[in-house]
Structure formats: structure tokens, C-alpha cells
Scaffold this motif. Sequence first.
Motif, PDB file in Angstrom:
ATOM      1  N   ALA A  10       0.967  -1.177   0.099  1.00  0.00           N
ATOM      2  CA  ALA A  10       0.008   0.029   0.154  1.00  0.00           C
ATOM      3  C   ALA A  10       0.804   1.273  -0.145  1.00  0.00           C
ATOM      4  CB  ALA A  10      -0.990   0.135   1.228  1.00  0.00           C
ATOM      5  N   GLN A  11       2.037   1.226   0.690  1.00  0.00           N
ATOM      6  CA  GLN A  11       3.061   2.567   0.798  1.00  0.00           C
ATOM      7  C   GLN A  11       4.439   1.817   0.611  1.00  0.00           C
ATOM      8  OE1 GLN A  11       1.222   3.819   4.400  1.00  0.00           O
ATOM      9  NE2 GLN A  11       0.065   5.533   3.284  1.00  0.00           N
ATOM     10  N   GLN A  12       5.338   2.944   0.623  1.00  0.00           N
ATOM     11  CA  GLN A  12       6.608   2.749   0.666  1.00  0.00           C
ATOM     12  C   GLN A  12       7.407   3.930   1.262  1.00  0.00           C
ATOM     13  OE1 GLN A  12       8.764   4.521  -2.010  1.00  0.00           O
ATOM     14  NE2 GLN A  12      10.623   3.685  -0.659  1.00  0.00           N
ATOM     15  N   ILE A  13       8.660   3.469   2.093  1.00  0.00           N
ATOM     16  CA  ILE A  13       9.387   4.279   2.663  1.00  0.00           C
ATOM     17  C   ILE A  13      10.677   4.053   2.376  1.00  0.00           C
ATOM     18  CG2 ILE A  13       9.791   5.495   4.885  1.00  0.00           C
ATOM     19  CD1 ILE A  13       7.379   4.583   6.220  1.00  0.00           C
ATOM     20  N   THR A  14      11.491   5.205   1.948  1.00  0.00           N
ATOM     21  CA  THR A  14      12.952   5.002   1.950  1.00  0.00           C
ATOM     22  C   THR A  14      13.434   5.869   2.861  1.00  0.00           C
ATOM     23  OG1 THR A  14      12.846   4.656  -0.773  1.00  0.00           O
ATOM     24  CG2 THR A  14      14.957   5.490   0.444  1.00  0.00           C
ATOM     25  N   PHE A  15      14.448   5.254   3.768  1.00  0.00           N
ATOM     26  CA  PHE A  15      15.022   5.934   4.800  1.00  0.00           C
ATOM     27  C   PHE A  15      16.749   6.461   4.504  1.00  0.00           C
ATOM     28  CE2 PHE A  15      11.689   3.799   7.146  1.00  0.00           C
ATOM     29  CZ  PHE A  15      11.468   4.891   8.211  1.00  0.00           C
ATOM     30  N   LEU A  16      16.752   7.666   4.701  1.00  0.00           N
ATOM     31  CA  LEU A  16      18.117   8.118   4.534  1.00  0.00           C
ATOM     32  C   LEU A  16      18.804   8.448   5.728  1.00  0.00           C
ATOM     33  CD1 LEU A  16      17.452  10.423   1.298  1.00  0.00           C
ATOM     34  CD2 LEU A  16      18.071   8.119   1.368  1.00  0.00           C
ATOM     35  N   TYR A  17      20.239   8.232   5.855  1.00  0.00           N
ATOM     36  CA  TYR A  17      20.702   8.494   6.961  1.00  0.00           C
ATOM     37  C   TYR A  17      21.725   9.746   6.939  1.00  0.00           C
ATOM     38  CZ  TYR A  17      18.775   4.208   8.831  1.00  0.00           C
ATOM     39  OH  TYR A  17      17.630   3.261   9.148  1.00  0.00           O
ATOM     40  N   ALA A  18      21.434  10.707   7.964  1.00  0.00           N
ATOM     41  CA  ALA A  18      22.248  11.763   7.944  1.00  0.00           C
ATOM     42  C   ALA A  18      22.945  12.200   8.968  1.00  0.00           C
ATOM     43  CB  ALA A  18      21.302  12.954   7.393  1.00  0.00           C
ATOM     44  N   GLU A  19      24.443  12.552   8.821  1.00  0.00           N
ATOM     45  CA  GLU A  19      25.229  13.040   9.762  1.00  0.00           C
ATOM     46  C   GLU A  19      24.546  14.225  10.507  1.00  0.00           C
ATOM     47  OE1 GLU A  19      29.514  12.781   9.477  1.00  0.00           O
ATOM     48  OE2 GLU A  19      28.989  11.683   7.620  1.00  0.00           O
ATOM     49  N   ASP A  20      24.067  15.108   9.788  1.00  0.00           N
ATOM     50  CA  ASP A  20      23.254  16.525  10.165  1.00  0.00           C
ATOM     51  C   ASP A  20      21.837  16.423   9.744  1.00  0.00           C
ATOM     52  OD1 ASP A  20      22.399  19.136  10.870  1.00  0.00           O
ATOM     53  OD2 ASP A  20      24.014  19.966   9.442  1.00  0.00           O
ATOM     54  N   THR A  48       6.059  11.798  -0.364  1.00  0.00           N
ATOM     55  CA  THR A  48       6.820  12.223  -1.792  1.00  0.00           C
ATOM     56  C   THR A  48       5.747  12.140  -2.811  1.00  0.00           C
ATOM     57  OG1 THR A  48       7.572   9.838  -2.075  1.00  0.00           O
ATOM     58  CG2 THR A  48       9.055  11.580  -0.858  1.00  0.00           C
ATOM     59  N   ALA A  49       4.709  11.228  -2.640  1.00  0.00           N
ATOM     60  CA  ALA A  49       3.896  10.992  -3.827  1.00  0.00           C
ATOM     61  C   ALA A  49       2.496  10.653  -3.297  1.00  0.00           C
ATOM     62  CB  ALA A  49       4.368   9.759  -4.940  1.00  0.00           C
ATOM     63  N   SER A  50       1.726  11.658  -3.160  1.00  0.00           N
ATOM     64  CA  SER A  50       0.342  11.363  -2.829  1.00  0.00           C
ATOM     65  C   SER A  50       0.099  10.231  -1.703  1.00  0.00           C
ATOM     66  CB  SER A  50      -0.588  11.021  -4.013  1.00  0.00           C
ATOM     67  OG  SER A  50      -0.331  12.006  -4.904  1.00  0.00           O
ATOM     68  N   ARG A  51       0.971  10.606  -0.584  1.00  0.00           N
ATOM     69  CA  ARG A  51       0.863   9.496   0.782  1.00  0.00           C
ATOM     70  C   ARG A  51       0.962   8.044   0.197  1.00  0.00           C
ATOM     71  NH1 ARG A  51      -1.221  12.176   5.638  1.00  0.00           N
ATOM     72  NH2 ARG A  51      -0.843  14.258   5.495  1.00  0.00           N
TER      73      ARG A  51
END
Length: 137
Positions: A10-20, A48-51
Motif C-alpha cells: 500500500a505504501q513505501q518508505i525509503t530511509f536516508l541516514y544523515a550526519e546532520d 513524496t507521492a500522494s501519501r
Amino acid sequence: MTAPRPPTFAQQITFLYAEDPAASRDFYGRVLGLELVQDQGFAAIYATASRRAFLGVVQARGPREGREPRAEGGVVLTLVTPVVEAWHVHLLGEGVAIEAPPAAHAAIGITHFFFRDPAGYLLEIQRFDRADWPEPD
């Protein structure tokens, strides 16, 4: 006998890891204008795209190792829009360093350009210039 196929996602999440993560949160919220749908403290999740698709920004546990995911493996976040050129102008106005202006690639039927977020992730703004790309629901 094969097992029945489960329902589609139904949905998709991409996690990005940031030092800041504060700089990344500002970039995705203010510069790209993504809607913050959940702030979990340690993670901020943006639509990012219509939930249906989401991007999460999380505090990194250490520095990123690579900078060239197309050569080394890794993630390129591609945001699809019919107005690639307008995004190029907007990001230049926000002071974002663009790798090259939008370019059309007739062989694969796209127009696109690349840039980096504050954590160094490679992002792409892309339009499919081909009739066989599915329209969003």
C-alpha cells in the motif's frame, strides 16, 4: 502447488541516514516542499507521492562511506515529475549545486538531472517521455 500471492504493498518508505539531520530536514521540508507526515524525534518522515511513497530522514550512526552509488552500489532517490525544468530553476534559486542541466535521453525515454542533498545522497528529478510509463493513481 504455489502459494497465493500476497496483496500488493500500500505504501513505501525509503530511509536516508544523515550526519546532520537538521540540514536534511530543512532541505526536504523547505527546499523540496515535502509534507512532514510524522516526526518521531529520531526520524522525520515526508510524503513524496500522494501519501503512497515516503522519505525518512534519520540520524546516522557514522559517516557515509561512498559518494558514487551508480558506480559503488547504493541509493539514488528519483523523484518523478512532468516539470523537470521548473524544478531545475527552483533548485538553482535555492543554491543547490546541480551536476548538469536537464538532459533528454531518447534511447531510454527520459529527461532528468542530478543533485545532492545535504547528507551527500544523490537525487534525480526525472520525467518519463514515453507513453508506456504508468500514470499515478
